[in-house]
Design an enzyme around this catalytic site. Structure first.
Site, PDB file in Angstrom:
ATOM      1  CE  LYS A   1      -7.264  56.013 -21.407  1.00 21.22           C
ATOM      2  NZ  LYS A   1      -6.026  56.709 -21.155  1.00 21.22           N
TER       3      LYS A   1
HETATM    4  C1  LIG Z   1      -5.396  57.929 -21.151  1.00 20.91           C
HETATM    5  C2  LIG Z   1      -4.208  58.207 -20.329  1.00 20.91           C
HETATM    6  C3  LIG Z   1      -4.149  59.340 -19.514  1.00 20.91           C
HETATM    7  C4  LIG Z   1      -5.216  60.407 -19.522  1.00 20.91           C
HETATM    8  O1  LIG Z   1      -6.386  60.005 -18.905  1.00 20.91           O
HETATM    9  P1  LIG Z   1      -7.625  61.051 -18.810  1.00 20.91           P
HETATM   10  O2  LIG Z   1      -8.559  60.403 -17.853  1.00 20.91           O
HETATM   11  O3  LIG Z   1      -8.177  61.127 -20.203  1.00 20.91           O
HETATM   12  O4  LIG Z   1      -7.079  62.337 -18.331  1.00 20.91           O
HETATM   13  C5  LIG Z   1      -3.049  59.505 -18.698  1.00 20.91           C
HETATM   14  N1  LIG Z   1      -2.035  58.621 -18.706  1.00 20.91           N
HETATM   15  C6  LIG Z   1      -2.039  57.534 -19.496  1.00 20.91           C
HETATM   16  C7  LIG Z   1      -0.890  56.584 -19.434  1.00 20.91           C
HETATM   17  C8  LIG Z   1      -3.121  57.299 -20.353  1.00 20.91           C
HETATM   18  O5  LIG Z   1      -3.108  56.229 -21.170  1.00 20.91           O
END
Ligand SMILES: *Cc1c(COP(=O)(O)O)cnc(C)c1O
Length: 386
Positions: A186
């Site tokens: 991310k």
């Molecule tokens: C990656 C993602 C998540 C999950 O995030 P984590 O930190 O891995 O729990 C939730 N919502 C969206 C839209 C994502 O792209």
């Protein structure tokens, strides 16, 4: 001979200052309940440039789960959930026993629209979750107006939207809660981690307690260390000191990170809009400023069936790709089995899931990589078409 160029879809941006920050925590005595977590929360709030209370947690999914627990969403309640999202957005609703009601997206942006949300409301609707798809901000003012009219909570899934603003206001600050992710690929990473954000100080206080077993140290701790009471049920969704220290350093490079993403996105988008039969997903609203998580383009018309061939060529040429998201969530086995899947209800989400390709624009991508990717995509499209 120089090594062949390889551009992974995602690569965490880790420098010596990141390593030093984690090492410094390890060199000290405090691995959790220390100063790093609180400092990260304060610096994250400053970064959003708004009235925000931030609670660091172990993932975005944890933040989403805490939101539904905190707002008292329970069995019998319905929550509007975008069909085109990560499974976490819907799982959080399932874990409190409520029912996700999936809605299709705008084919131009991948985002839900106020019209689609309005059409899905029932007397049992308790909350609306919105997802700022690949960093493109949803039109929040009309969604908030709709929620207010019907007395509904709004939970913003900002997992891919750190740096995205609508009307200059950071996403996550419109609704009742905003949930961010620090998973490795991310915008910024803490290894695993997330942030729960709210404008309401009381909500932040309760979520802080829910994040740590529901423990209240209040008056007891004054009598002797280790004493506490537990007035409510809770979870253990805390963020430790090592991830928090890493997050603080990552945050310092966020502006540079976003600048690089924007430059790569714009370079790619300019070149790709000239290629016939593909459509780049981007904001259509001048008030929406994307955080440029990736560049996704959708194959159209007679090119729709070419994704597998195109991806194979891109990957063979060293260009990493991904798909956001691989299925509309209601088509995933768990949801399909539980609720059934009516393909006619999510045509736009399915088109993006089945016919799109996501290209990297992260901070590891340089100007030469953009030029290279542009050439490879154009060549590959020409080749797979003959
Ligand atoms: C990656 C993602 C998540 C999950 O995030 P984590 O930190 O891995 O729990 C939730 N919502 C969206 C839209 C994502 O792209």
């Amino acid at each position: 001979m120089s090594a062949p160029r390889v551009i992974p879809f995602g690569r965490p941006w880790i420098t010596d200052e990141d390593r030093a920050a984690v090492q410094a925590v390890l060199n000290g005595p405090v691995l959790t309940h220390g100063p790093q977590c609180g400092a990260f929360e304060a610096e994250f709030a400053a970064c959003l440039r708004g009235e925000a209370h931030c609670v660091a947690v172990s993932s975005c999914m944890a933040a989403l789960h805490l939101a539904y627990v905190q707002f008292g969403v329970r069995p019998g309640d319905e929550v509007i959930v975008p069909a085109l999202t990560h499974t976490a957005t819907a799982h959080a609703v399932e874990w409190v026993g409520a029912t996700p009601v999936f809605v299709d997206c705008d084919p131009a942006t991948g985002n839900v629209t106020p019209e689609a949300i309005a059409a899905a409301l029932t007397p049992r609707t308790k909350a609306i979750s919105v997802v700022h798809f690949i960093g493109i901000p949803c039109a929040m003012p009309p969604i908030m107006a709709l929620a207010e009219r019907h007395g509904l909570r709004v939970i913003e899934d900002c997992a891919l939207a750190l740096g995205a603003r609508y009307d200059g206001i950071h996403v996550g600050l419109f609704g009742d809660a905003g949930c961010f992710s620090f998973y490795p690929v991310k915008h910024i990473t803490t290894g695993e981690g997330g942030m729960f954000v709210t404008r309401d100080g009381d909500v932040a206080r309760t979520v802080r307690r829910l994040r740590a077993f529901g423990v209240d140290r209040g008056h007891a701790e004054g009598a002797a260390p280790g004493l506490y009471d537990v007035p409510t049920l809770g979870l253990n969704y805390r963020m430790g000191e090592m991830p928090a220290a890493l997050g603080r350093v990552q945050l310092r490079r966020l502006d540079e990170n976003l600048r690089r993403r924007r430059a790569s996105f714009q370079g790619l988008a300019e070149a790709l809009t000239a290629v016939p039969g593909i459509r780049v997903l981007a904001p259509v609203d001048a008030r929406a400023a994307s955080s440029h998580y990736c560049l996704s383009f959708v194959l159209e018309g007679d090119r729709r069936s070419l994704r597998a061939a195109l991806v194979a060529r891109l990957n063979a040429a060293g260009v990493g790709t991904s798909v956001y998201y691989p299925h509309p969530v209601p088509r995933l086995t768990y949801y399909r089995t539980k609720y059934g899947y009516d393909a006619a209800r999510y045509p736009a989400a399915a088109a993006i899931s089945d016919c799109s390709v996501a290209l990297p624009v992260g901070p590891h991508v340089g100007a030469e990589d953009v030029e290279f990717m542009t050439t490879v995509v154009a060549d590959a499209l020409r080749e797979v078409l003959v």
